[in-house]
Design a protein around this motif. Structure first.
Motif, PDB file in Angstrom:
ATOM      1  N   LYS A 176     -13.913  -0.285   7.001  1.00  0.00           N
ATOM      2  CA  LYS A 176     -13.194  -0.807   5.840  1.00  0.00           C
ATOM      3  C   LYS A 176     -12.384   0.311   5.198  1.00  0.00           C
ATOM      4  O   LYS A 176     -12.900   1.397   4.920  1.00  0.00           O
ATOM      5  CB  LYS A 176     -14.163  -1.394   4.809  1.00  0.00           C
ATOM      6  CG  LYS A 176     -14.892  -2.624   5.296  1.00  0.00           C
ATOM      7  CD  LYS A 176     -13.945  -3.788   5.415  1.00  0.00           C
ATOM      8  CE  LYS A 176     -14.677  -5.049   5.790  1.00  0.00           C
ATOM      9  NZ  LYS A 176     -13.767  -6.144   6.064  1.00  0.00           N
ATOM     10  N   LYS A 177     -11.116   0.027   4.971  1.00  0.00           N
ATOM     11  CA  LYS A 177     -10.185   1.003   4.421  1.00  0.00           C
ATOM     12  C   LYS A 177     -10.561   1.435   3.003  1.00  0.00           C
ATOM     13  O   LYS A 177     -10.533   2.615   2.679  1.00  0.00           O
ATOM     14  CB  LYS A 177      -8.794   0.346   4.376  1.00  0.00           C
ATOM     15  CG  LYS A 177      -7.693   1.190   4.915  1.00  0.00           C
ATOM     16  CD  LYS A 177      -6.340   0.583   4.610  1.00  0.00           C
ATOM     17  CE  LYS A 177      -5.969  -0.522   5.554  1.00  0.00           C
ATOM     18  NZ  LYS A 177      -4.578  -0.975   5.353  1.00  0.00           N
ATOM     19  N   GLN A 178     -10.883   0.470   2.152  1.00  0.00           N
ATOM     20  CA  GLN A 178     -11.163   0.780   0.753  1.00  0.00           C
ATOM     21  C   GLN A 178     -12.396   1.674   0.610  1.00  0.00           C
ATOM     22  O   GLN A 178     -12.399   2.611  -0.182  1.00  0.00           O
ATOM     23  CB  GLN A 178     -11.341  -0.504  -0.046  1.00  0.00           C
ATOM     24  CG  GLN A 178     -11.256  -0.275  -1.538  1.00  0.00           C
ATOM     25  CD  GLN A 178     -10.950  -1.552  -2.290  1.00  0.00           C
ATOM     26  OE1 GLN A 178     -10.888  -2.629  -1.705  1.00  0.00           O
ATOM     27  NE2 GLN A 178     -10.766  -1.435  -3.571  1.00  0.00           N
ATOM     28  N   PHE A 224     -11.548   5.221   1.635  1.00  0.00           N
ATOM     29  CA  PHE A 224     -10.801   5.935   0.602  1.00  0.00           C
ATOM     30  C   PHE A 224     -11.761   6.657  -0.353  1.00  0.00           C
ATOM     31  O   PHE A 224     -11.460   7.721  -0.867  1.00  0.00           O
ATOM     32  CB  PHE A 224      -9.879   4.987  -0.169  1.00  0.00           C
ATOM     33  CG  PHE A 224      -9.048   5.703  -1.183  1.00  0.00           C
ATOM     34  CD1 PHE A 224      -7.973   6.490  -0.778  1.00  0.00           C
ATOM     35  CD2 PHE A 224      -9.336   5.628  -2.531  1.00  0.00           C
ATOM     36  CE1 PHE A 224      -7.216   7.193  -1.700  1.00  0.00           C
ATOM     37  CE2 PHE A 224      -8.584   6.317  -3.461  1.00  0.00           C
ATOM     38  CZ  PHE A 224      -7.514   7.104  -3.046  1.00  0.00           C
ATOM     39  N   LYS A 225     -12.956   6.090  -0.537  1.00  0.00           N
ATOM     40  CA  LYS A 225     -13.979   6.697  -1.406  1.00  0.00           C
ATOM     41  C   LYS A 225     -14.904   7.625  -0.626  1.00  0.00           C
ATOM     42  O   LYS A 225     -15.880   8.132  -1.162  1.00  0.00           O
ATOM     43  CB  LYS A 225     -14.798   5.599  -2.085  1.00  0.00           C
ATOM     44  CG  LYS A 225     -13.962   4.743  -3.020  1.00  0.00           C
ATOM     45  CD  LYS A 225     -14.781   3.603  -3.582  1.00  0.00           C
ATOM     46  CE  LYS A 225     -13.903   2.721  -4.450  1.00  0.00           C
ATOM     47  NZ  LYS A 225     -14.606   1.529  -4.892  1.00  0.00           N
ATOM     48  N   GLU A 258       0.820  -1.208   0.000  1.00  0.00           N
ATOM     49  CA  GLU A 258       0.000   0.000   0.000  1.00  0.00           C
ATOM     50  C   GLU A 258       0.856   1.260   0.000  1.00  0.00           C
ATOM     51  O   GLU A 258       1.973   1.263   0.507  1.00  0.00           O
ATOM     52  CB  GLU A 258      -0.896   0.038   1.245  1.00  0.00           C
ATOM     53  CG  GLU A 258      -1.939  -1.052   1.291  1.00  0.00           C
ATOM     54  CD  GLU A 258      -2.784  -0.964   2.538  1.00  0.00           C
ATOM     55  OE1 GLU A 258      -3.999  -0.741   2.396  1.00  0.00           O
ATOM     56  OE2 GLU A 258      -2.236  -1.122   3.649  1.00  0.00           O
ATOM     57  N   ASP A 284      -8.183  -3.198   8.887  1.00  0.00           N
ATOM     58  CA  ASP A 284      -9.281  -2.245   9.006  1.00  0.00           C
ATOM     59  C   ASP A 284      -8.818  -1.001   9.739  1.00  0.00           C
ATOM     60  O   ASP A 284      -7.805  -1.004  10.435  1.00  0.00           O
ATOM     61  CB  ASP A 284     -10.437  -2.882   9.792  1.00  0.00           C
ATOM     62  CG  ASP A 284     -11.024  -4.096   9.084  1.00  0.00           C
ATOM     63  OD1 ASP A 284     -11.099  -4.079   7.839  1.00  0.00           O
ATOM     64  OD2 ASP A 284     -11.401  -5.055   9.780  1.00  0.00           O
ATOM     65  N   ARG A 344      -2.040   7.210   0.515  1.00  0.00           N
ATOM     66  CA  ARG A 344      -3.410   6.812   0.154  1.00  0.00           C
ATOM     67  C   ARG A 344      -4.161   6.281   1.377  1.00  0.00           C
ATOM     68  O   ARG A 344      -5.353   6.534   1.542  1.00  0.00           O
ATOM     69  CB  ARG A 344      -3.403   5.780  -0.972  1.00  0.00           C
ATOM     70  CG  ARG A 344      -3.077   6.418  -2.316  1.00  0.00           C
ATOM     71  CD  ARG A 344      -3.073   5.407  -3.450  1.00  0.00           C
ATOM     72  NE  ARG A 344      -4.293   4.639  -3.594  1.00  0.00           N
ATOM     73  CZ  ARG A 344      -5.323   4.972  -4.368  1.00  0.00           C
ATOM     74  NH1 ARG A 344      -5.298   6.079  -5.064  1.00  0.00           N
ATOM     75  NH2 ARG A 344      -6.386   4.186  -4.449  1.00  0.00           N
ATOM     76  N   ASP A 351     -10.285  -7.396   7.120  1.00  0.00           N
ATOM     77  CA  ASP A 351      -9.860  -7.362   5.734  1.00  0.00           C
ATOM     78  C   ASP A 351      -8.387  -7.726   5.668  1.00  0.00           C
ATOM     79  O   ASP A 351      -7.627  -7.460   6.598  1.00  0.00           O
ATOM     80  CB  ASP A 351     -10.089  -5.940   5.197  1.00  0.00           C
ATOM     81  CG  ASP A 351      -9.887  -5.848   3.714  1.00  0.00           C
ATOM     82  OD1 ASP A 351      -8.717  -5.709   3.302  1.00  0.00           O
ATOM     83  OD2 ASP A 351     -10.878  -5.906   2.973  1.00  0.00           O
ATOM     84  N   ALA A 364      -7.574   7.870   3.111  1.00  0.00           N
ATOM     85  CA  ALA A 364      -8.783   7.130   3.505  1.00  0.00           C
ATOM     86  C   ALA A 364      -9.258   7.591   4.875  1.00  0.00           C
ATOM     87  O   ALA A 364     -10.453   7.814   5.096  1.00  0.00           O
ATOM     88  CB  ALA A 364      -8.499   5.622   3.516  1.00  0.00           C
TER      89      ALA A 364
END
Length: 138
Positions: A83-85, A88-89, A17, A104, A21, A100, A25
């Motif tokens: 959740k990290k992903q 990020f959004k 990673e 997390d 980024r 995950d 998040a």
């Protein structure tokens, strides 16, 4: 009015990673967070949960948030994982079950004033038919 709240955020950073980024998040949901890089992780502190609360309202997941807060609540505060992903959004997605593979975002909220329940009601108010209940209308 919120007077004394300490929020500690811990998130693992895997070798695959990009640290910035992962930091983005966290800051998407907790924009005032000061992050420091520790071996294999980012750790941050903030004192405000306004953006996080706004996202809970926008996503209409107040009841889900209240359930997650209640699972790891005590007299001093509460904790939850995200959740990290999704973060990020800019999306709140509570991590339930197995962590995950990338790890997390762990959030620990310590409440000095008001009470823990009052803070939870402020961040994620009780609802009726999916809408926040106005305490003045009870």
């Amino acid at each position: 009015m919120i007077y004394s709240v300490d929020v500690r955020i811990e998130v693992p950073v895997r070798d695959t990673e990009v640290t910035d980024r992962v930091g983005d998040a966290v800051k998407n949901l907790f924009p005032g967070t000061e992050l420091t890089h520790e071996p294999g992780a980012l750790v941050g502190e903030t004192h405000e949960l306004e953006r996080f609360s706004e996202r809970l309202h926008e996503q209409t997941i107040l009841d889900t948030a209240r359930r997650e807060f209640a699972k790891r609540k005590d007299d001093d505060g509460f904790s939850f994982a995200l959740k990290k992903q999704a973060a990020f959004k800019g999306v709140v997605n509570f991590a339930v079950g197995n962590p995950d593979e990338l790890g997390d975002i762990e959030v620990h909220v310590t409440v000095g004033d008001p009470t823990v329940d009052e803070l939870i009601n402020y961040i994620a108010p009780p609802t009726e038919d999916g809408r926040p209940i106005d305490p003045d209308e009870r």
